[in-house]
Design an enzyme around this catalytic site. Sequence first.
Site, short mmCIF file in Angstrom:
data_model
loop_
_atom_site.label_atom_id
_atom_site.label_comp_id
_atom_site.label_asym_id
_atom_site.label_seq_id
_atom_site.Cartn_x
_atom_site.Cartn_y
_atom_site.Cartn_z
N SER A 183 -1.54 -3.21 -0.60
CA SER A 183 -0.58 -4.03 -1.32
C SER A 183 -1.20 -5.02 -2.29
O SER A 183 -0.55 -5.43 -3.26
CB SER A 183 0.31 -4.79 -0.33
OG SER A 183 -0.46 -5.62 0.51
N HIS A 211 4.30 0.73 0.06
CA HIS A 211 4.04 0.78 -1.39
C HIS A 211 3.73 2.20 -1.86
O HIS A 211 3.27 2.38 -2.99
CB HIS A 211 2.89 -0.16 -1.75
CG HIS A 211 3.18 -1.59 -1.44
ND1 HIS A 211 3.81 -2.43 -2.33
CD2 HIS A 211 2.95 -2.33 -0.33
CE1 HIS A 211 3.94 -3.63 -1.78
NE2 HIS A 211 3.43 -3.60 -0.56
N LYS A 242 11.58 -2.16 -1.36
CA LYS A 242 10.80 -1.90 -2.57
C LYS A 242 11.48 -0.78 -3.37
O LYS A 242 12.45 -1.02 -4.06
CB LYS A 242 9.36 -1.62 -2.20
CG LYS A 242 8.73 -2.83 -1.48
CD LYS A 242 7.36 -2.57 -0.94
CE LYS A 242 6.77 -3.83 -0.33
NZ LYS A 242 7.52 -4.38 0.83
#
Length: 394
Positions: A183, A211, A242
């Site tokens: 990250s 991610h 996200k």
Amino acid sequence: MDLFKKCANLEIVKKVKEKDIYPYFHQLNSKQGPEVVMEGKDIIMIGSNNYLGLTSHPEVIEAGIKALEKYGSGCSGSRFLNGTLTEHVLLEKELAQFLKKEDVVTFSTGFQSNLGIISAIAGRTDYILCDKENHASIYDGCRLSFAKMLRYNHSDMEDLERLLKTIDTTVSGILIVTDGVFSMGGDICKLPEIVALAKKYGARVMVDDAHGLGVLGAHGRGTAEYFGLEDDVDIYMGTFSKSLASLGGYMAASHEVCEYVRHTSRPFIFCASIPPSNVACARKALEILNREPERVKALHDISCYMRNGLKANDVDIIAIDETPIIPIYTYEDEKAFTACKLLFDRGVYVNPVVSPATPVGQALLRTSYTATHTESQMDKAIEKIVEVLKIVGV
């Protein structure tokens, strides 16, 4: 000693506030997007994890509104008892199908997902092998599990194998846990080597793809798809906050493992379930990702455009992998805070990252991009970044 004495000792916070370079808790006055309104200013947002640009998508918003009208504002209970909606079950089925796994368990946040998965799967006699740059939630999950945690140097496969050799697998199980995309640095884990070592030493593999989902792979299925190893990862973990434009998290694995976690994970059993609107938004975002995989390519393209633009302007970019996370190192904490302040004043938002989130002396500006950014926005951001780095002496 007074328990609260420590609360008066945040000297670094006081110092940064006095210098008017405190970078946290800026207030948004608009939706998340490639450009936002923040504290009354028009800002190019390059500090968000809204990778596919779906938080403001009209279909996602409409899905959330309809769920709010149908189910109300919350579930008032845990999934284990009165808090399971049809929406939860459908999201789990759809996500399992998308990720090509037998089953999925959803959690109320991404952070809670790692707590709930790791603490249930690993016990007192087991070992967890953890990359030193893994997310904080992985570390806290390891602590909650009571398993023995061994940390290996970041993406150092020799160090990982050295630790694996020390474990007696006749009495202990082994879980290797790694971020898919790290990250802070934006680099991708060495999954092929990790999988090979896991097979050699009888370990299981868990990938935190917070991610990676919507970012890697031709269809956005994440790190395992990117490497062609979808059948070799035992557990995927990810978030809805996200790429999937909502809030919550998930675990994808075999049905047997998911059933075990459902019935033994304290962070799952004793936490209220994801609110209906959040579930509906995640479902709709997943649907859009499924039908529009070109968003993944658009994200890759704009990230490469930004990376190449920074390099062309002699900004030192260490990250070698083409992910939407591009760290710019200031090395000194105060320079990171000052750069963030100057960029904000110039209409660009980035995130400062200082110790303990990075090693001491490795402070950085974490920049991240979305599929809906434009090249003109990136050109302006590059111009301001170059200007500010010169001012702060990076």
